[in-house]
Every structure is written in structure tokens, then in C-alpha cells.
Design a protein around this motif. Structure first.
Motif, mmCIF file in Angstrom:
data_model
loop_
_atom_site.group_PDB
_atom_site.id
_atom_site.type_symbol
_atom_site.label_atom_id
_atom_site.label_comp_id
_atom_site.label_asym_id
_atom_site.label_seq_id
_atom_site.Cartn_x
_atom_site.Cartn_y
_atom_site.Cartn_z
ATOM 1 N N ASP A 1 -21.928 -6.486 7.806
ATOM 2 C CA ASP A 1 -23.166 -6.111 8.500
ATOM 3 C C ASP A 1 -23.024 -6.072 10.022
ATOM 4 O OD1 ASP A 1 -25.122 -5.627 6.607
ATOM 5 O OD2 ASP A 1 -25.509 -7.768 6.280
ATOM 6 N N ALA A 2 -21.936 -6.601 10.542
ATOM 7 C CA ALA A 2 -21.832 -6.795 11.989
ATOM 8 C C ALA A 2 -21.945 -5.461 12.730
ATOM 9 C CB ALA A 2 -20.496 -7.453 12.328
ATOM 10 N N PRO A 3 -22.489 -5.484 13.964
ATOM 11 C CA PRO A 3 -22.656 -4.236 14.721
ATOM 12 C C PRO A 3 -21.339 -3.614 15.170
ATOM 13 C CG PRO A 3 -23.360 -6.152 16.004
ATOM 14 C CD PRO A 3 -23.084 -6.650 14.629
ATOM 15 N N ASP A 4 -20.229 -4.339 14.988
ATOM 16 C CA ASP A 4 -18.916 -3.752 15.272
ATOM 17 C C ASP A 4 -18.034 -3.810 14.012
ATOM 18 O OD1 ASP A 4 -18.567 -6.483 15.126
ATOM 19 O OD2 ASP A 4 -17.080 -6.553 16.752
ATOM 20 N N ALA A 5 -18.656 -3.685 12.846
ATOM 21 C CA ALA A 5 -17.915 -3.810 11.585
ATOM 22 C C ALA A 5 -16.766 -2.805 11.510
ATOM 23 C CB ALA A 5 -18.863 -3.589 10.411
ATOM 24 N N MET A 6 -15.642 -3.249 10.953
ATOM 25 C CA MET A 6 -14.546 -2.315 10.652
ATOM 26 C C MET A 6 -14.782 -1.612 9.320
ATOM 27 S SD MET A 6 -12.347 -2.203 13.124
ATOM 28 C CE MET A 6 -10.982 -1.323 12.350
ATOM 29 N N ARG A 7 -15.621 -2.221 8.459
ATOM 30 C CA ARG A 7 -15.830 -1.660 7.124
ATOM 31 C C ARG A 7 -17.299 -1.733 6.749
ATOM 32 N NH1 ARG A 7 -11.242 -5.097 3.863
ATOM 33 N NH2 ARG A 7 -9.501 -3.665 4.145
ATOM 34 N N ARG A 8 -17.801 -0.630 6.262
ATOM 35 C CA ARG A 8 -19.179 -0.584 5.792
ATOM 36 C C ARG A 8 -19.237 0.187 4.473
ATOM 37 N NH1 ARG A 8 -23.496 -0.668 9.788
ATOM 38 N NH2 ARG A 8 -23.339 -2.706 10.804
ATOM 39 N N VAL A 9 -20.251 -0.116 3.677
ATOM 40 C CA VAL A 9 -20.531 0.627 2.443
ATOM 41 C C VAL A 9 -21.939 1.206 2.554
ATOM 42 C CG1 VAL A 9 -20.825 0.470 -0.065
ATOM 43 C CG2 VAL A 9 -19.003 -0.839 1.071
ATOM 44 N N VAL A 10 -22.082 2.458 2.116
ATOM 45 C CA VAL A 10 -23.360 3.173 2.187
ATOM 46 C C VAL A 10 -23.649 3.774 0.812
ATOM 47 C CG1 VAL A 10 -24.427 5.254 3.190
ATOM 48 C CG2 VAL A 10 -23.182 3.658 4.661
ATOM 49 N N VAL A 11 -24.917 3.795 0.438
ATOM 50 C CA VAL A 11 -25.337 4.394 -0.840
ATOM 51 C C VAL A 11 -25.568 5.890 -0.608
ATOM 52 C CG1 VAL A 11 -27.131 4.398 -2.607
ATOM 53 C CG2 VAL A 11 -26.329 2.225 -1.631
ATOM 54 N N ALA A 12 -24.847 6.740 -1.366
ATOM 55 C CA ALA A 12 -24.807 8.150 -0.957
ATOM 56 C C ALA A 12 -24.662 9.115 -2.140
ATOM 57 C CB ALA A 12 -23.656 8.357 0.030
ATOM 58 N N PRO A 13 -25.687 9.235 -2.984
ATOM 59 C CA PRO A 13 -25.597 10.243 -4.056
ATOM 60 C C PRO A 13 -25.288 11.606 -3.431
ATOM 61 C CG PRO A 13 -27.888 9.654 -3.640
ATOM 62 C CD PRO A 13 -27.038 8.680 -2.865
ATOM 63 N N THR B 1 -26.881 11.338 2.347
ATOM 64 C CA THR B 1 -26.743 12.391 1.338
ATOM 65 C C THR B 1 -26.758 13.743 2.040
ATOM 66 O OG1 THR B 1 -27.597 13.152 -0.807
ATOM 67 C CG2 THR B 1 -29.228 12.603 0.871
ATOM 68 N N HIS B 2 -26.419 14.796 1.280
ATOM 69 C CA HIS B 2 -26.541 16.170 1.787
ATOM 70 C C HIS B 2 -28.004 16.621 1.675
ATOM 71 C CE1 HIS B 2 -22.228 16.296 0.331
ATOM 72 N NE2 HIS B 2 -22.077 16.933 1.467
ATOM 73 N N LEU B 3 -28.475 17.424 2.624
ATOM 74 C CA LEU B 3 -29.821 17.982 2.492
ATOM 75 C C LEU B 3 -29.936 19.307 3.255
ATOM 76 C CD1 LEU B 3 -32.431 16.881 1.045
ATOM 77 C CD2 LEU B 3 -33.326 16.440 3.325
ATOM 78 N N SER B 4 -30.568 20.278 2.592
ATOM 79 C CA SER B 4 -30.949 21.556 3.231
ATOM 80 C C SER B 4 -29.777 22.235 3.933
ATOM 81 C CB SER B 4 -32.103 21.323 4.218
ATOM 82 O OG SER B 4 -33.218 20.815 3.533
ATOM 83 N N GLU B 5 -28.680 22.340 3.196
ATOM 84 C CA GLU B 5 -27.502 22.984 3.796
ATOM 85 C C GLU B 5 -27.656 24.508 3.824
ATOM 86 O OE1 GLU B 5 -23.862 21.602 2.102
ATOM 87 O OE2 GLU B 5 -22.603 22.967 3.269
ATOM 88 N N THR B 6 -28.289 25.055 2.767
ATOM 89 C CA THR B 6 -28.444 26.516 2.701
ATOM 90 C C THR B 6 -29.890 26.864 2.350
ATOM 91 O OG1 THR B 6 -27.991 26.626 0.336
ATOM 92 C CG2 THR B 6 -26.084 26.745 1.817
ATOM 93 N N ASP B 7 -30.231 28.146 2.497
ATOM 94 C CA ASP B 7 -31.590 28.534 2.104
ATOM 95 C C ASP B 7 -31.760 28.490 0.587
ATOM 96 O OD1 ASP B 7 -30.035 30.755 1.706
ATOM 97 O OD2 ASP B 7 -31.150 32.048 3.076
ATOM 98 N N ASN B 8 -30.663 28.612 -0.170
ATOM 99 C CA ASN B 8 -30.749 28.433 -1.622
ATOM 100 C C ASN B 8 -31.263 27.045 -1.980
ATOM 101 O OD1 ASN B 8 -29.871 30.885 -2.486
ATOM 102 N ND2 ASN B 8 -27.703 30.297 -2.540
ATOM 103 N N TYR B 9 -30.818 26.088 -1.213
ATOM 104 C CA TYR B 9 -31.214 24.703 -1.454
ATOM 105 C C TYR B 9 -32.739 24.561 -1.297
ATOM 106 C CZ TYR B 9 -30.866 19.638 -1.218
ATOM 107 O OH TYR B 9 -30.998 18.307 -1.477
#
Ligand SMILES: [Zn+2]
Length: 462
Positions: A202-214, A242-250
Motif C-alpha cells: 500500500d505504500a506511496p512508493d510501493a515497488m509492487r501493486r495489485v489492481v482489479v482489472a477485468p 479496465t478498458h472503456l470507450s475505445e471505439t465507437d462500436n463500443y
């Protein structure tokens, strides 16, 4: 990790950019002292201390290391695949990455990750957030561990955005060709909890982080599970991506299936907030920009990939003006052909001026987005700027080259001239990770040979 933090004195650079805004964007031609992994002192003519390594920066300009907030490292063996060169996003997904996913062995994954991190380092990046989605039911989860391992090998600050799909992904164009089967929510969460326990800091200078990312909120899982995932992420105090609104198809898909705009859809499913950032956001209505700004949700702007796939140009000047946290990402190199953050900042500087006029962006804006902006969306407040007390993540660009002779303001060279430009030295948390233009620990001949074999293996599906 192969090297240890050193006490370092960087002497007589031509200029220092800080990553901050306004008058604070430039620190002048000051020396920088690094001690215990942090910037200890910035000022003119600092005196060397016993035991310090002296770095002569007299041909160099100094930047905070770039913070790349959206990548897909596995794609580093999929550059310029002929079938995908003239495709839009859907055609490219179906013809380049998806059919090759089953061919990615652990060895190929590692080669791709090492190649990608080396290229990032040589472009001046010091932090990488990788959106890694090669997970499927019944498959191993070791590739996430491998990415942390490679980051550790190079000494790079690394954020694993743990992706994947939960729903039957047949609705995602092209995904049915991948032979990857979605996980259950329990399988995904169990691995995220394991990764958090093992790596997350959690540290503000962390070398490693995990993120939830479908991988994509509208395609990768049923809406009710999107809410569950958000609550689980916040329960674990992990950020979300996550990815969002990359194309107009989306956007069309979201309107037809859910009768709303994509940002409205994620808002309804608890996926907005200062702990969330989205890749791309190319197609936005003004009301969506307001929602992003009001909630502090950020963007990973990927201008090269968006240009390459013909997806459009994200309204980043408008997002920044509204107060949305802006950062930059290279996206996967299979839709970029480069994993260079220098290429990304140069394109970001140019593309909005081309589209909206000369007042759209300044070089200082773009430096801020790619450094402090990245730190903000990743929640790493002690990296991304050069100030006393911050973690010592910085890059020396060597501009002693005919390309840069004649510059009146060499401080802006990497942004306004783009590549090629040489990173002579790169330092992360006081560790020298690029020394005299060479990535420490990288055998270029062997990675070249591994990459050649990898390309041959991945052609097998053609
Ligand atoms: Zn992406």
C-alpha cells in the motif's frame, strides 16, 4: 534484484524537469543528490560526499521516470503482424492477439515481458502498470507471478492489473477464437487475494501493486458481477482498472445492450471513483466527462494505439480542463509497434494540437500527465515528480547528438523531438537500472535470439 540502492550525486545537468505544473515544472540546471533511495537535495553546485557515486550529467537533461499506466506486455512478440496492419480494433483483435493466445507458453510470456520492460526502460519509463488478462478457467495463474519476477529482475516499479473474463465471452468480438474459457468470480477473486497477499504494498512508493482489472466491463462479465467485483476490490483496498470507450462500436454496443452511455453504465455498477482509471476513453459525451471529473476517475491515454487502430482521438484537453486525472500508456505493442513512452508523449503533444489547434497542449502538460499524472492514477504519490523527499526515480537523457544541436530549449527535447533519444542513465528508488545506455542485467544478443524464436513459434497459427 541484481543491484542495490546507491548514494548518487548527479552533477551539472543542462536542465531538470520536475513533472510539476506551472513555474514549478522546471527546476533549472540543478544538481541532484540521492540518498537512501530518495531525492535528498536539489541545488546548484552540490559538494560530493564520501562514498557517493558521481554521475556527470553535463550532456544530459533530467526527467522524472515516465509512468506507463496501461500496457499488455505479452504483446511484445506480436509487433507488425501482417494480418492486423490495416484492421480496426475488432478486426485486429480477431486476427492478431486472440488466435495466438493459446500459443503463449510460459517461456514466450517471459521473453515478451523481458523485451517489453527493457524497451520501456530504454525509453525512460520507470513504472509500468500491465493489464494482464491471459487467465482462464483450468489454466495456470503463474504468469502474474512471472511478471513480478521480471520486474524485480530489472528493478522496475510494477503494478499488475489482474485482468480476465468471467462471463461466457462469446459476446466479445473475436474472443470465441481464443480457446480461453472464462473463470468464475470465485476463481478470479481467489487469485487476486493470493497476489495481494504475496506482492501488494500500500505504500506511496510501493515497488509492487495489485489492481482489479477485468478486461472490459461490458463484455467480460455480467453486470451484477461487475458490482460484486468492485465491492471486493474496495474491500481489499485495491484500485480498479479496465478498458472503456475505445471505439465507437463500443459505445454503440453499450447503447443497444444497456440503453446508456459507457460511463453511465460503469457509474451504475460502482466503477467510478478516485480509485479507478480507464484505458482509452476515446469516445465521450460532455456529460460523461463531467461524471469522470466529479468522481475523480482517471484516464490512461494511449494516443499511438488509438491512432494505429483508427479508433479516434480521446478528448484529453477537455478531460484535463475538467479536472480528470490524465496519465499516458503505451497499450500493447501489437497495436503500437513500440513500447516507448517517449513515442507516446511526442504523439500526445502533437495529436491534440493537430485536432484542436495550437492551444490544445503544451509540452509541460504532457510531461505532467506522463509522470505526476501517472503517479496519481496509480496512487503512488511519492513517485512521478522530482522534489526533495520523493523516491529517486529519474532518467538522464543524453542530448549530445546532432539531432539536438540547435535546440534553444533542450529541456523539452524528448517530448517535442520524440525518438530517437538516448537514456544514458535511469535510476529507480536509488538503484541504477540503465547504465551508460545499457539495461543492467539484459543480454541483448540472447533476448534477440529468444524474440526471433518466439516470432517463429507465434507464426505457427497463421
Ligand atoms: Zn489495452
Amino acid at each position: 534484484m541484481h543491484n542495490t540502492p546507491q548514494d548518487i550525486l548527479i552533477r551539472r545537468p543542462l536542465a531538470v524537469m520536475t513533472g510539476l505544473r506551472g513555474d514549478a515544472a522546471r527546476a533549472g540546471a540543478v544538481d541532484i543528490r540521492i540518498a537512501d533511495g530518495r531525492i535528498a537535495e536539489m541545488g546548484p553546485d552540490l559538494m560530493p560526499r564520501p562514498g557517493e557515486r558521481i554521475v556527470d550529467a553535463s550532456d544530459c537533461i533530467v526527467y522524472p521516470g515516465w509512468i506507463n499506466t496501461h500496457h499488455h506486455l505479452f504483446q511484445n512478440l506480436l509487433k507488425a503482424v501482417p494480418e492486423g496492419m490495416n484492421q480496426d480494433l475488432q478486426g485486429w483483435l480477431a486476427s492478431v492477439p486472440y488466435p495466438r493466445l493459446p500459443l503463449f507458453t510460459p517461456e514466450l510470456m517471459r521473453t515478451a515481458a523481458r523485451l517489453g520492460m527493457a524497451e520501456l526502460l530504454l525509453s525512460g519509463a520507470t513504472t509500468c502498470a500491465d493489464h494482464h488478462y491471459l487467465y482462464h478457467a483450468g489454466g495456470g495463474t503463474e504468469s502474474g507471478d512471472m511478471l513480478f519476477d521480471v520486474a524485480d529482475e530489472f528493478g522496475m516499479r510494477f503494478v499488475l492489473c489482474r485482468g480476465g473474463a468471467i462471463e461466457s465471452a462469446s459476446s466479445h468480438p473475436g474472443f470465441s477464437k481464443t480457446a480461453l474459457q472464462p473463470e468464475t468470480l470465485d476463481q478470479m477473486l481467489a487469485d487476486i487475494e493470493r497476489l495481494k497477499h504475496r506482492y501488494h504494498d500500500d505504500a506511496p512508493d510501493a515497488m509492487r501493486r495489485v489492481v482489479v482489472a477485468p478486461t472490459t466491463p461490458t463484455f467480460s462479465l455480467p453486470p451484477a458481477l461487475l458490482v460484486e467485483l468492485a465491492r471486493a476490490a474496495r474491500g481489499m483496498r485495491l484500485r480498479m482498472h479496465t478498458h472503456l470507450s475505445e471505439t465507437d462500436n463500443y459505445v454503440r454496443f453499450c447503447r443497444e445492450k444497456y440503453n446508456c452511455l459507457p460511463v453511465e453504465f460503469v457509474a451504475e455498477h460502482e466503477w467510478l471513483g478516485p480509485d479507478v482509471w480507464f484505458a482509452h476513453l476515446v469516445h465521450l459525451q460532455p456529460s460523461e466527462i463531467r461524471m469522470l471529473a466529479q468522481t475523480g476517475s482517471g484516464i490512461a491515454h494511449c494516443p499511438v494505439s488509438n491512432s494505429r487502430l483508427g479508433s479516434g482521438i480521446a478528448p484529453v484537453p477537455q478531460l484535463a480542463a475538467a479536472g480528470v486525472p490524465v496519465s499516458l500508456g503505451v497499450d500493447g505493442v501489437a497495436s503500437n509497434e513500440s513500447g516507448s513512452m517517449t513515442g507516446e508523449v511526442n504523439t500526445a503533444w502533437l495529436i491534440h494540437r493537430a485536432a484542436q489547434g495550437a492551444g490544445a497542449t503544451t509540452a509541460e502538460d504532457v510531461i505532467h500527465w506522463a509522470t505526476a499524472g501517472g503517479a496519481r492514477v496509480l496512487g503512488l504519490s511519492e513517485v512521478g515528480t522530482l522534489q526533495v523527499g520523493q523516491a529517486a526515480d529519474l532518467v538522464l537523457y543524453d542530448i549530445n547528438h546532432p539531432r539536438f544541436y540547435g535546440f534553444h530549449d533542450p529541456a523539452l527535447a524528448p517530448v517535442v523531438a520524440g525518438e530517437p533519444i538516448t537514456v544514458r542513465t535511469s535510476i529507480i528508488g536509488g538503484r541504477v537500472v540503465v547504465d551508460e545506455g545499457v539495461v543492467c542485467g539484459l543480454d541483448v544478443a540472447s533476448i534477440r535470439a529468444e524474440a526471433s524464436r518466439g516470432v517463429a513459434d507465434l507464426m505457427a497459427c497463421a
